[in-house]
Motif scaffolding. Structure first.
Motif, PDB file in Angstrom:
ATOM      1  N   GLY A 166       0.793  -1.226   0.000  1.00  0.00           N
ATOM      2  CA  GLY A 166       0.000   0.000   0.000  1.00  0.00           C
ATOM      3  C   GLY A 166       0.819   1.266   0.000  1.00  0.00           C
ATOM      4  N   THR A 167       1.896   1.332  -0.768  1.00  0.00           N
ATOM      5  CA  THR A 167       2.726   2.525  -0.837  1.00  0.00           C
ATOM      6  C   THR A 167       3.046   2.831  -2.292  1.00  0.00           C
ATOM      7  OG1 THR A 167       4.849   1.379  -0.757  1.00  0.00           O
ATOM      8  CG2 THR A 167       3.805   1.873   1.359  1.00  0.00           C
ATOM      9  N   SER A 168       3.581   4.023  -2.498  1.00  0.00           N
ATOM     10  CA  SER A 168       3.947   4.426  -3.855  1.00  0.00           C
ATOM     11  C   SER A 168       5.069   3.568  -4.427  1.00  0.00           C
ATOM     12  CB  SER A 168       4.362   5.897  -3.874  1.00  0.00           C
ATOM     13  OG  SER A 168       5.446   6.109  -2.976  1.00  0.00           O
ATOM     14  N   ASP A 169       5.821   2.860  -3.553  1.00  0.00           N
ATOM     15  CA  ASP A 169       6.885   1.977  -4.031  1.00  0.00           C
ATOM     16  C   ASP A 169       6.340   0.857  -4.907  1.00  0.00           C
ATOM     17  OD1 ASP A 169       8.652   3.479  -2.601  1.00  0.00           O
ATOM     18  OD2 ASP A 169       8.781   2.104  -0.904  1.00  0.00           O
ATOM     19  N   ALA A 170       5.038   0.579  -4.782  1.00  0.00           N
ATOM     20  CA  ALA A 170       4.439  -0.503  -5.562  1.00  0.00           C
ATOM     21  C   ALA A 170       4.182  -0.094  -7.008  1.00  0.00           C
ATOM     22  CB  ALA A 170       3.128  -0.940  -4.909  1.00  0.00           C
ATOM     23  N   ILE A 171       4.271   1.208  -7.321  1.00  0.00           N
ATOM     24  CA  ILE A 171       3.942   1.668  -8.671  1.00  0.00           C
ATOM     25  C   ILE A 171       5.073   1.374  -9.651  1.00  0.00           C
ATOM     26  CG2 ILE A 171       3.218   3.648 -10.049  1.00  0.00           C
ATOM     27  CD1 ILE A 171       1.254   2.759  -7.853  1.00  0.00           C
ATOM     28  N   ALA A 172       6.314   1.554  -9.222  1.00  0.00           N
ATOM     29  CA  ALA A 172       7.454   1.370 -10.138  1.00  0.00           C
ATOM     30  C   ALA A 172       7.508  -0.022 -10.748  1.00  0.00           C
ATOM     31  CB  ALA A 172       8.762   1.711  -9.418  1.00  0.00           C
ATOM     32  N   PRO A 173       7.345  -1.126  -9.950  1.00  0.00           N
ATOM     33  CA  PRO A 173       7.355  -2.449 -10.593  1.00  0.00           C
ATOM     34  C   PRO A 173       6.258  -2.612 -11.638  1.00  0.00           C
ATOM     35  CG  PRO A 173       7.602  -2.648  -8.212  1.00  0.00           C
ATOM     36  CD  PRO A 173       7.253  -1.227  -8.485  1.00  0.00           C
ATOM     37  N   ALA A 174       5.077  -2.053 -11.373  1.00  0.00           N
ATOM     38  CA  ALA A 174       3.981  -2.162 -12.339  1.00  0.00           C
ATOM     39  C   ALA A 174       4.296  -1.393 -13.620  1.00  0.00           C
ATOM     40  CB  ALA A 174       2.688  -1.651 -11.711  1.00  0.00           C
ATOM     41  N   ASN A 175       4.947  -0.247 -13.491  1.00  0.00           N
ATOM     42  CA  ASN A 175       5.306   0.514 -14.682  1.00  0.00           C
ATOM     43  C   ASN A 175       6.338  -0.224 -15.519  1.00  0.00           C
ATOM     44  OD1 ASN A 175       3.552   2.561 -13.991  1.00  0.00           O
ATOM     45  ND2 ASN A 175       5.120   3.816 -12.981  1.00  0.00           N
ATOM     46  N   ARG A 176       7.230  -0.973 -14.868  1.00  0.00           N
ATOM     47  CA  ARG A 176       8.178  -1.783 -15.622  1.00  0.00           C
ATOM     48  C   ARG A 176       7.458  -2.918 -16.353  1.00  0.00           C
ATOM     49  NH1 ARG A 176      12.771   0.262 -16.829  1.00  0.00           N
ATOM     50  NH2 ARG A 176      14.143  -1.512 -16.357  1.00  0.00           N
ATOM     51  N   ILE A 177       6.418  -3.439 -15.736  1.00  0.00           N
ATOM     52  CA  ILE A 177       5.645  -4.507 -16.384  1.00  0.00           C
ATOM     53  C   ILE A 177       4.943  -3.969 -17.631  1.00  0.00           C
ATOM     54  CG2 ILE A 177       3.679  -6.080 -16.088  1.00  0.00           C
ATOM     55  CD1 ILE A 177       4.586  -6.323 -13.130  1.00  0.00           C
ATOM     56  N   LEU A 178       4.514  -2.709 -17.594  1.00  0.00           N
ATOM     57  CA  LEU A 178       3.932  -2.095 -18.786  1.00  0.00           C
ATOM     58  C   LEU A 178       4.932  -2.101 -19.942  1.00  0.00           C
ATOM     59  CD1 LEU A 178       2.081   1.036 -17.298  1.00  0.00           C
ATOM     60  CD2 LEU A 178       1.082  -1.153 -17.975  1.00  0.00           C
ATOM     61  N   GLU A 179       6.230  -2.065 -19.619  1.00  0.00           N
ATOM     62  CA  GLU A 179       7.291  -2.121 -20.636  1.00  0.00           C
ATOM     63  C   GLU A 179       7.727  -3.557 -20.919  1.00  0.00           C
ATOM     64  OE1 GLU A 179      10.404   0.130 -18.872  1.00  0.00           O
ATOM     65  OE2 GLU A 179       9.297   2.037 -18.919  1.00  0.00           O
ATOM     66  N   HIS A 180       7.015  -4.529 -20.331  1.00  0.00           N
ATOM     67  CA  HIS A 180       7.321  -5.957 -20.457  1.00  0.00           C
ATOM     68  C   HIS A 180       8.673  -6.302 -19.861  1.00  0.00           C
ATOM     69  CE1 HIS A 180       4.260  -6.494 -24.003  1.00  0.00           C
ATOM     70  NE2 HIS A 180       3.710  -6.026 -22.882  1.00  0.00           N
ATOM     71  N   ARG A 181       8.959  -5.708 -18.701  1.00  0.00           N
ATOM     72  CA  ARG A 181      10.168  -5.993 -17.932  1.00  0.00           C
ATOM     73  C   ARG A 181       9.775  -6.283 -16.494  1.00  0.00           C
ATOM     74  NH1 ARG A 181      14.964  -3.893 -20.210  1.00  0.00           N
ATOM     75  NH2 ARG A 181      14.620  -2.687 -22.113  1.00  0.00           N
ATOM     76  N   TRP A 182      10.267  -7.405 -15.965  1.00  0.00           N
ATOM     77  CA  TRP A 182      10.062  -7.689 -14.549  1.00  0.00           C
ATOM     78  C   TRP A 182      11.051  -8.769 -14.107  1.00  0.00           C
ATOM     79  CZ3 TRP A 182       6.196  -8.756 -18.207  1.00  0.00           C
ATOM     80  CH2 TRP A 182       5.921 -10.107 -18.443  1.00  0.00           C
ATOM     81  N   PRO A 183      11.314  -8.854 -12.787  1.00  0.00           N
ATOM     82  CA  PRO A 183      12.280  -9.854 -12.299  1.00  0.00           C
ATOM     83  C   PRO A 183      11.709 -11.260 -12.389  1.00  0.00           C
ATOM     84  CG  PRO A 183      11.287  -8.683 -10.465  1.00  0.00           C
ATOM     85  CD  PRO A 183      10.808  -7.997 -11.710  1.00  0.00           C
ATOM     86  N   LEU A 184      12.597 -12.207 -12.658  1.00  0.00           N
ATOM     87  CA  LEU A 184      12.203 -13.608 -12.781  1.00  0.00           C
ATOM     88  C   LEU A 184      13.090 -14.436 -11.861  1.00  0.00           C
ATOM     89  CD1 LEU A 184      10.053 -15.026 -14.565  1.00  0.00           C
ATOM     90  CD2 LEU A 184      11.905 -15.702 -16.079  1.00  0.00           C
ATOM     91  N   LEU A 185      12.514 -14.891 -10.748  1.00  0.00           N
ATOM     92  CA  LEU A 185      13.249 -15.665  -9.752  1.00  0.00           C
ATOM     93  C   LEU A 185      14.528 -14.915  -9.381  1.00  0.00           C
ATOM     94  CD1 LEU A 185      12.611 -19.158 -11.387  1.00  0.00           C
ATOM     95  CD2 LEU A 185      11.433 -18.178  -9.414  1.00  0.00           C
ATOM     96  N   GLY A 186      15.667 -15.617  -9.327  1.00  0.00           N
ATOM     97  CA  GLY A 186      16.913 -14.949  -8.977  1.00  0.00           C
ATOM     98  C   GLY A 186      17.728 -14.516 -10.179  1.00  0.00           C
ATOM     99  N   PHE A 187      17.138 -14.546 -11.377  1.00  0.00           N
ATOM    100  CA  PHE A 187      17.858 -14.200 -12.594  1.00  0.00           C
ATOM    101  C   PHE A 187      17.849 -12.702 -12.873  1.00  0.00           C
ATOM    102  CE2 PHE A 187      16.530 -18.611 -13.146  1.00  0.00           C
ATOM    103  CZ  PHE A 187      17.725 -19.206 -13.521  1.00  0.00           C
ATOM    104  N   GLY A 188      17.215 -11.933 -12.009  1.00  0.00           N
ATOM    105  CA  GLY A 188      17.142 -10.494 -12.223  1.00  0.00           C
ATOM    106  C   GLY A 188      16.050 -10.124 -13.204  1.00  0.00           C
TER     107      GLY A 188
END
Length: 622
Positions: free
Chosen positions: A79-101
């Motif tokens: 429930g914080t603004s920190d949660a927005i950045a990961p979602a914005n990266r997902i809009l660019e089709h980028r997100w972390p996958l397990l421990g591979f970064g």
């Protein structure tokens, strides 16, 4: 291969003839389902209950748009603004996958393309796909992508902002996923556990997105049909065996509970709920030991199984589906086990396998991050003590886990077996091994897992005796393991604890195992006032042998060898009974699936018939 021959190949340990007969009958029924599925006999047209089948498409859409998200999801979203950045990266089709970064999945996501090797998995019938490959591909990584857990951070951002960009992306990706993964073909329909976890992630995210204008009558119809296919696949491909079941089967039946509770509009929902709910509790009786530990001899899978029960029990409570008090009590004990094994840095020792799996991953977490379970559990049980870090030494004899604590000092003694009642697939050769933390960080550690099928040689090393802080004799393994069978382990060691004592000033534990021709007994005495552990390794048997005693240090430490001793981070391991000098061996550690960091182990190699070897582990006062 005949059904009976397959069963004989799978059986390890003592299994009753009646159990083998029941398993043969079960597999025969499963074969019948397979033949029907291959032939396309099953009707996969959307089937709603009578009430909803009578609704028009617009009425059904209005019904779903008017639903409120289940009330406990608020415990999981960030429930914080920190949660927005990961979602914005997902809009660019980028997100972390397990421990591979973080990985980039391209403008048009290819859902059957291995993110590591770029191998395009075929659309063959799901049972015909060979999941173990030798080209560096890892189906575990492909499955992680296709669990669609990244939809939950998108939903999290939508929950916080009401920005329709996140809903648009969710429905667009879901549409391409369904197009590229027709039922029941391809690797993403090849494991019921994966189908169940994907269904849970879809249900959790859809609960938040279903009020969006991007949900129209056609996309609702597609979503319901897709989730009905998920339920039918799980039901027809349950990973159950009368010989042994594990977190896979538990995931299957939990997935059915979620489908049954969250989509009561589907014709089969009530059957899924009744069957899944009954089997879930039956598996809790089987898979959770009396002291609260998961029976697979793995803290990583304990985290995963605890999540399955924790979120599902709360979902049941939110939907007035009663669960007996004794099962809630057992779940609370699972959380108490987590509380006990966490180090002072609030991270977990990675005993046994971990594949970094999470249930409902609204927030991406490293494999050794387990503390959040206590935050959620404290809210669900209204028990603030779950979050308290003021702990004493504790023993978990059923798990074989013994924790010695005093102020900033922590030692975990591992006397667990290989798991699953001696039939383990996720246990390691780690009998009588230790993990130590001091002055705020881990110093002597379990090395973790690294990967499964992508690198069988590394898989073999990370679960070997030589990679753990215990004694290896004559270069042999405590339990039989083979590089080419990465999920099979023998049960020769059978460790047991002979003595456990704890007091304000001293702790003592004595354990032994039988994996060699020589019995290995390890005694650890913890002098809390002096900040010293004394370890005696005794050996009972005939003949001369080569003894290799190792202590595996955490990554990032400056490790020094001086005068029969090894020092790092204010901790010194000193040999008391031999003049042999230790050598440092390169032995990496992995804190997350697919991640590996350089580290070293100190090894004393002693030949002969020593009878007893002694060590002092002393921590300087901060």
């Amino acid at each position: 291969m005949s059904v009976l021959k397959k069963i004989k190949r799978a059986v390890r340990g003592d299994v009753k003839l009646t159990t083998i007969a029941r398993e043969a009958w079960r597999r025969s029924v499963a074969s019948l389902h397979e033949r029907r599925e291959r032939a396309g006999v099953y009707d996969n047209e959307l089937a709603l209950t009578d009430r909803f089948a009578r609704m028009s498409a617009d009425e059904l859409l209005a019904h779903f748009r008017g639903r409120l998200p289940v009330n406990f999801l608020g415990l999981l979203v960030a429930g914080t603004s920190d949660a927005i950045a990961p979602a914005n990266r997902i809009l660019e089709h980028r997100w972390p996958l397990l421990g591979f970064g973080e990985r980039c999945f391209g403008k048009q996501i290819q859902w059957r393309r291995d993110p590591l090797s770029n191998f395009d998995w075929p659309l063959d019938y799901h049972r015909d796909i060979e999941l173990m490959r030798s080209d560096g591909s890892d189906v575990r990584v492909l499955w992680e992508l296709n669990r669609l857990g990244h939809f939950l951070p998108l939903a999290n951002a939508y929950w916080l902002t009401d920005d329709e960009l996140y809903a648009e992306e969710f429905f667009a990706q879901l549409r391409t996923w369904a197009e590229q993964n027709p039922y029941p073909r391809g690797p993403n329909w090849s494991c019921a556990m994966e189908v169940a976890l994907r269904a849970m992630n879809l249900l959790g995210s859809f609960e938040i997105f279903c009020g969006s204008p991007y949900l129209d009558a056609a996309s609702l119809q597609s979503f319901l049909q897709l989730l009905q296919q998920h339920g039918h696949y799980i039901e027809r491909n349950l990973e159950f065996s009368h010989i042994a079941s594990s977190n896979h089967y538990l995931s299957d039946v939990v997935g059915l509970v979620w489908l049954g509770l969250m989509l009561p509009e589907l014709h089969d929902a009530q059957r899924w709920l009744e069957f899944g709910g009954k089997e879930m509790l039956h598996e809790m009786d089987k898979q959770v030991l009396p002291d609260g530990a998961d029976f697979e001899a793995s803290t990583g899978y304990h985290r995963f199984v605890t999540e399955l029960f924790l979120y599902t029990f709360e979902l049941c409570r939110a939907n007035n589906a009663r669960i007996e008090t004794k099962y809630w009590s057992k779940l609370h004990q699972m959380l108490m086990y987590v509380r006990a094994y966490l180090r002072f840095d609030r991270f977990a020792p990675l005993i046994g396998d971990t594949d970094s799996g999470q249930v409902l991953p609204f927030v991406h977490r490293r494999a050794d991050d387990h503390a959040y379970l206590l935050e959620i559990g404290a809210d669900i049980f209204d028990d603030p003590q779950l979050k308290s870090s003021c702990l004493d030494s504790q023993a978990f004899p059923d798990a074989g886990t013994y924790i010695m604590r005093h102020r900033d000092l922590y030692l975990c003694f591992n006397a667990s077996g290989v798991g699953i009642n001696g039939r383990g697939s996720h246990g390691h050769n780690d009998a009588l091994s230790i993990e130590i933390s001091a002055a705020g960080r881990a110093v002597i550690v379990d090395p973790g897992t690294y990967v499964y099928s992508a690198d069988l040689a590394k898989r073999h090393q990370f679960r070997s005796t030589a990679y753990h802080s215990t004694v290896q004799i004559d270069g042999l393994e405590q339990n039989t393991i083979d590089q080419n069978t990465p999920f099979v382990i023998g049960n020769e060691a059978k460790p047991r604890v002979l003595e456990w004592e704890t007091s304000a000033d001293f702790d003592k534990v004595v354990g032994e195992h039988y994996g060699y021709s020589v019995v290995h007994r390890r005694t650890i005495l913890f002098n809390k006032r002096e900040r010293v552990w004394t370890i005696d390794d005794e050996f009972f048997g005939d003949g001369e042998h080569v003894y290799e005693v190792r202590f595996h240090f955490a990554s990032g430490l400056h490790v020094q060898v001086r005068d029969r001793a090894v020092s790092a981070h204010g901790l010194t391991v000193r040999a008391l009974s031999t003049d042999v000098q230790p050598v440092l061996e390169s032995q990496p550690v992995s804190r997350d699936y697919g991640e590996m960091s350089d580290a070293v182990a100190a090894c004393w190699r002693i030949s002969g018939s020593p009878g007893k070897l002694s060590w002092e582990i002393k921590v300087e006062r901060g």
